[in-house]
Scaffold this active site. Structure first.
Site, PDB file in Angstrom:
ATOM      1  N   LYS A  22      12.210   9.567  12.175  1.00 11.89           N
ATOM      2  CA  LYS A  22      12.618   8.881  10.937  1.00 11.89           C
ATOM      3  C   LYS A  22      11.594   9.122   9.827  1.00 11.89           C
ATOM      4  CE  LYS A  22      11.708   4.287  10.329  1.00 11.89           C
ATOM      5  NZ  LYS A  22      10.993   4.098   9.057  1.00 11.89           N
ATOM      6  N   ASN A  23      10.315   8.933  10.138  1.00 13.84           N
ATOM      7  CA  ASN A  23       9.286   9.024   9.099  1.00 13.84           C
ATOM      8  C   ASN A  23       9.013  10.457   8.647  1.00 13.84           C
ATOM      9  OD1 ASN A  23       9.101   6.306   9.089  1.00 13.84           O
ATOM     10  ND2 ASN A  23       7.064   6.182  10.027  1.00 13.84           N
ATOM     11  N   ARG A  92      12.656   1.085   1.245  1.00 11.12           N
ATOM     12  CA  ARG A  92      11.416   1.232   0.505  1.00 11.12           C
ATOM     13  C   ARG A  92      11.071   2.700   0.251  1.00 11.12           C
ATOM     14  NH1 ARG A  92       6.261   1.905   0.624  1.00 11.12           N
ATOM     15  NH2 ARG A  92       5.048   0.618  -0.799  1.00 11.12           N
ATOM     16  N   CYS A 116       7.750  -6.279   1.487  1.00 12.48           N
ATOM     17  CA  CYS A 116       8.723  -6.156   2.568  1.00 12.48           C
ATOM     18  C   CYS A 116       8.259  -7.029   3.718  1.00 12.48           C
ATOM     19  CB  CYS A 116       8.917  -4.713   2.983  1.00 12.48           C
ATOM     20  SG  CYS A 116       7.614  -4.092   4.010  1.00 12.48           S
ATOM     21  N   ARG A 121       2.783  -4.199   0.352  1.00 13.75           N
ATOM     22  CA  ARG A 121       3.015  -2.770   0.187  1.00 13.75           C
ATOM     23  C   ARG A 121       3.010  -2.325  -1.280  1.00 13.75           C
ATOM     24  NH1 ARG A 121       6.735  -0.752   5.096  1.00 13.75           N
ATOM     25  NH2 ARG A 121       5.480   1.080   4.726  1.00 13.75           N
ATOM     26  N   PRO A 122       1.840  -2.362  -1.894  1.00 15.69           N
ATOM     27  CA  PRO A 122       1.733  -1.933  -3.289  1.00 15.69           C
ATOM     28  C   PRO A 122       1.971  -0.429  -3.446  1.00 15.69           C
ATOM     29  CG  PRO A 122      -0.435  -2.339  -2.345  1.00 15.69           C
ATOM     30  CD  PRO A 122       0.562  -2.729  -1.297  1.00 15.69           C
ATOM     31  N   ILE A 123       2.161   0.022  -4.698  1.00 15.46           N
ATOM     32  CA  ILE A 123       2.355   1.467  -4.927  1.00 15.46           C
ATOM     33  C   ILE A 123       1.351   2.000  -5.954  1.00 15.46           C
ATOM     34  CG2 ILE A 123       4.786   1.554  -4.251  1.00 15.46           C
ATOM     35  CD1 ILE A 123       5.412   1.562  -7.295  1.00 15.46           C
ATOM     36  N   ASP A 305       2.399   1.279  13.563  1.00 14.29           N
ATOM     37  CA  ASP A 305       3.804   1.193  13.979  1.00 14.29           C
ATOM     38  C   ASP A 305       3.966   1.019  15.497  1.00 14.29           C
ATOM     39  OD1 ASP A 305       4.497   1.468  11.368  1.00 14.29           O
ATOM     40  OD2 ASP A 305       5.328   3.480  11.517  1.00 14.29           O
ATOM     41  N   ARG A 397      17.266   0.443  12.173  1.00  9.90           N
ATOM     42  CA  ARG A 397      16.663   1.281  11.130  1.00  9.90           C
ATOM     43  C   ARG A 397      15.940   2.481  11.730  1.00  9.90           C
ATOM     44  NH1 ARG A 397      12.355  -1.696   8.499  1.00  9.90           N
ATOM     45  NH2 ARG A 397      12.005   0.406   7.724  1.00  9.90           N
TER      46      ARG A 397
HETATM   47  C1  UD1 Z   1       4.216   5.050   6.203  1.00  6.98           C
HETATM   48  C2  UD1 Z   1       5.283   4.892   7.280  1.00  6.98           C
HETATM   49  C3  UD1 Z   1       5.160   3.527   7.960  1.00  6.98           C
HETATM   50  C4  UD1 Z   1       3.750   3.339   8.502  1.00  6.98           C
HETATM   51  C5  UD1 Z   1       2.716   3.597   7.410  1.00  6.98           C
HETATM   52  C6  UD1 Z   1       1.285   3.561   7.931  1.00  6.98           C
HETATM   53  C7  UD1 Z   1       7.114   6.209   6.404  1.00  6.98           C
HETATM   54  C8  UD1 Z   1       8.510   6.226   5.884  1.00  6.98           C
HETATM   55  N1  UD1 Z   1       6.592   5.006   6.654  1.00  6.98           N
HETATM   56  O1  UD1 Z   1       4.448   4.049   5.229  1.00  6.98           O
HETATM   57  O2  UD1 Z   1       6.116   3.477   9.028  1.00  6.98           O
HETATM   58  O3  UD1 Z   1       3.602   2.017   8.978  1.00  6.98           O
HETATM   59  O4  UD1 Z   1       2.924   4.897   6.811  1.00  6.98           O
HETATM   60  O5  UD1 Z   1       1.124   4.478   8.950  1.00  6.98           O
HETATM   61  O6  UD1 Z   1       6.527   7.245   6.646  1.00  6.98           O
HETATM   62  N2  UD1 Z   1      -1.296   1.199   0.036  1.00  6.98           N
HETATM   63  C9  UD1 Z   1      -1.773   0.706  -1.144  1.00  6.98           C
HETATM   64  N3  UD1 Z   1      -1.286   1.236  -2.305  1.00  6.98           N
HETATM   65  C10 UD1 Z   1      -0.347   2.228  -2.325  1.00  6.98           C
HETATM   66  C11 UD1 Z   1       0.141   2.719  -1.096  1.00  6.98           C
HETATM   67  C12 UD1 Z   1      -0.351   2.193   0.077  1.00  6.98           C
HETATM   68  O7  UD1 Z   1      -2.624  -0.177  -1.177  1.00  6.98           O
HETATM   69  O8  UD1 Z   1       0.042   2.688  -3.420  1.00  6.98           O
HETATM   70  C13 UD1 Z   1      -1.795   0.647   1.317  1.00  6.98           C
HETATM   71  C14 UD1 Z   1      -0.722  -0.094   2.109  1.00  6.98           C
HETATM   72  O9  UD1 Z   1      -0.579  -1.418   1.703  1.00  6.98           O
HETATM   73  C15 UD1 Z   1      -1.249   0.019   3.526  1.00  6.98           C
HETATM   74  C16 UD1 Z   1      -1.927   1.405   3.531  1.00  6.98           C
HETATM   75  O10 UD1 Z   1      -2.153   1.731   2.163  1.00  6.98           O
HETATM   76  O11 UD1 Z   1      -2.254  -0.945   3.741  1.00  6.98           O
HETATM   77  C17 UD1 Z   1      -1.131   2.494   4.198  1.00  6.98           C
HETATM   78  O12 UD1 Z   1       0.138   2.559   3.620  1.00  6.98           O
HETATM   79  P1  UD1 Z   1       0.921   3.941   3.512  1.00  6.98           P
HETATM   80  O13 UD1 Z   1       0.210   4.977   4.303  1.00  6.98           O
HETATM   81  O14 UD1 Z   1       1.154   4.229   2.070  1.00  6.98           O
HETATM   82  O15 UD1 Z   1       2.289   3.594   4.213  1.00  6.98           O
HETATM   83  P2  UD1 Z   1       3.716   4.116   3.825  1.00  6.98           P
HETATM   84  O16 UD1 Z   1       3.639   5.523   3.364  1.00  6.98           O
HETATM   85  O17 UD1 Z   1       4.400   3.137   2.958  1.00  6.98           O
END
Ligand code: UD1
Length: 418
Positions: A22-23, A92, A116, A121-123, A305, A397
């Site tokens: 999936k990921n 997401r 979520c 989960r900030p961006i 995960d 999912r």
């Molecule tokens: C991806 C995976 C998810 C997995 C996660 C961590 C997919 C579709 N999802 O999610 O299943 O649990 O990696 O292995 O591939 N963060 C920030 N700011 C940002 C982005 C991230 O602070 O802009 C933080 C997050 O809150 C978290 C960490 O960075 O603490 C890791 O998140 P991230 O690697 O971005 O996870 P996803 O890509 O969303």
């Protein structure tokens, strides 16, 4: 809404064939937007998250459909650069489309995905990286508008190795002239897969799997057939279920590279694990030893995960185990459901101290997120008696017809649809 009825206590024996992760598939689907020819993603199951991402492409004017186990995608007619707010909320990963929309159209509009089930989960890392590459980002409370008229190559250093942000930066750079260097990149196997996919379409990406990824812009990408990497989290989940219940399972199409940290913990808990070519076998007597400390972190550390499934397994292990969750602040929500089943777990913010009990009791429980749901199935398979699990839509999912896979291993689990 569906529910699972699980009669626990059976050992698990048999074989499971793994499919595309999936990921891996979600970012590849986003990446398809950069190409105007047909792409076939092979061996993809119609997981609900994947179907939603495919629906986003269709709503934007592209084609995406499943046929004979493959996912066919053609984005030549994609016109829209805005992603429907309702879909962004429901999946997401639509945020992963910012990079590819910018690469293709020079503009993108996405509504803010918000928090979520597992945390805020900030961006911010995605946004900071895009700004670094010349993208003008306007954020309102609900909408993010990106103007990539001045999108250019450059050096982006991520403040944290975010998987999604790394993928977005790569996709923004693929059709952008010159060399873009992404530092402190995430090293997950799914990033390597994205690199392999882009290169199979004629792109030039290197370094994935390490902390520095380099993207040399090309003029266009061509269509291709590609088999995404196998699902290492589904693999880990089935291994943990068998470890907990006892028995012997073999996983086919299994790439152990992404599973090393999981296999290490399983071995330390007393399971026998044998790695063969594209295959992993696990044997367990169903009585696990504790895990002294299991700390989640970015790859190659232990995957967040897999944290909930291990917590369920350790609930009946011999002795005391400690789990530390460093990735997401709200990823212990499933624990109160394990407690309803008789687990002895003390949670203090990001840590869970698990004291193994002799047995879990079947009960009525509810999944609130995907991997937490997998943990509840693990517990229900172990518990004596009949458990009812609600919230199956979360589990769907990321696991396709999990009840059929588990029935094939000898578990007693049925899906009841209202
Ligand atoms: C991806 C995976 C998810 C997995 C996660 C961590 C997919 C579709 N999802 O999610 O299943 O649990 O990696 O292995 O591939 N963060 C920030 N700011 C940002 C982005 C991230 O602070 O802009 C933080 C997050 O809150 C978290 C960490 O960075 O603490 C890791 O998140 P991230 O690697 O971005 O996870 P996803 O890509 O969303």
């Amino acid at each position: 809404m569906d529910k699972f009825i699980v009669m626990g206590g059976n050992r698990l024996n048999g074989e499971i064939t793994l499919h595309a992760a999936k990921n891996a598939v979600l970012p590849l689907l986003s990446c398809c937007i950069l190409c105007d020819e047909e792409i076939v993603l092979q061996d993809c199951q119609p997981l609900s998250d994947v179907k939603k991402m495919a629906e986003i492409i269709v709503r934007m004017g592209g084609k995406a459909f499943f046929e004979n186990g493959d996912l066919h995608v053609n984005c030549s007619d994609v016109k829209s650069l805005a992603i429907d707010a309702k879909l962004t909320k429901s999946i997401r990963s639509s945020i992963f489309m910012l990079g590819s929309l910018l690469g293709r159209f020079g503009r993108a509009e996405v509504s803010y995905p918000g928090g979520c089930e597992i945390g805020k989960r900030p961006i911010d890392i995605h946004i900071a990286g895009l700004k670094n590459l010349g993208v003008d980002v306007k954020e309102t409370e609900i909408y993010i508008e990106c103007n990539g008229t001045n999108l250019h190559n450059g050096i982006v250093e991520l403040s944290m190795p975010s998987v999604g942000a790394t993928e977005n930066m790569i996709m923004a750079a693929v059709l952008t002239r010159g060399k873009t260097i992404i530092k402190n990149a995430a090293r997950e196997p799914e990033i390597i897969d994205l690199q392999n996919f882009i290169n199979a379409m004629g792109g030039k990406v290197e370094g994935a799997g390490g902390s520095i990824v380099t993207v040399e812009g090309v003029n266009r990408l061509h269509g291709c057939k590609f088999r995404p990497v196998s699902d290492r989290i589904a693999a880990g989940t089935y291994l943990v279920m068998c470890a907990t219940c006892g028995g012997e399972i073999a996983l086919k199409n299994c790439d152990t590279f992404g599973l090393n940290s999981v296999i290490e913990v399983l071995k330390s808990c007393g399971c026998r694990v044998k790695e063969e070519k594209d295959m992993v076998r696990l044997t367990s007597d169903g009585k696990l030893k504790n895990a002294a400390l299991l700390r989640t972190g970015p790859f190659p550390a232990f995957p967040t995960d897999m944290q909930p499934q291990f917590c369920a397994a350790l609930a009946t292990a011999d002795g005391v185990s400690l789990i530390e969750e460093t990735m997401f602040e709200n990823r212990f929500k499933y624990i109160n459901q394990l407690e309803i089943m008789g687990a002895d777990i003390a949670v203090d913010s990001r840590r869970a101290l698990i004291t193994g009990v002799n047995e879990l009791n079947a009960n009525i429980i509810e999944a609130e997120d995907l991997r937490g749901g997998a943990a509840l199935i693990t517990a229900a398979l172990k518990a004596e008696g009949v458990s009812t699990i609600y919230g199956v839509e979360h589990i769907d999912r990321g696991y396709y017809k999990i009840e059929e896979e588990l029935t094939g291993l000898g578990a007693d689990i049925v899906r009841v649809s209202k």
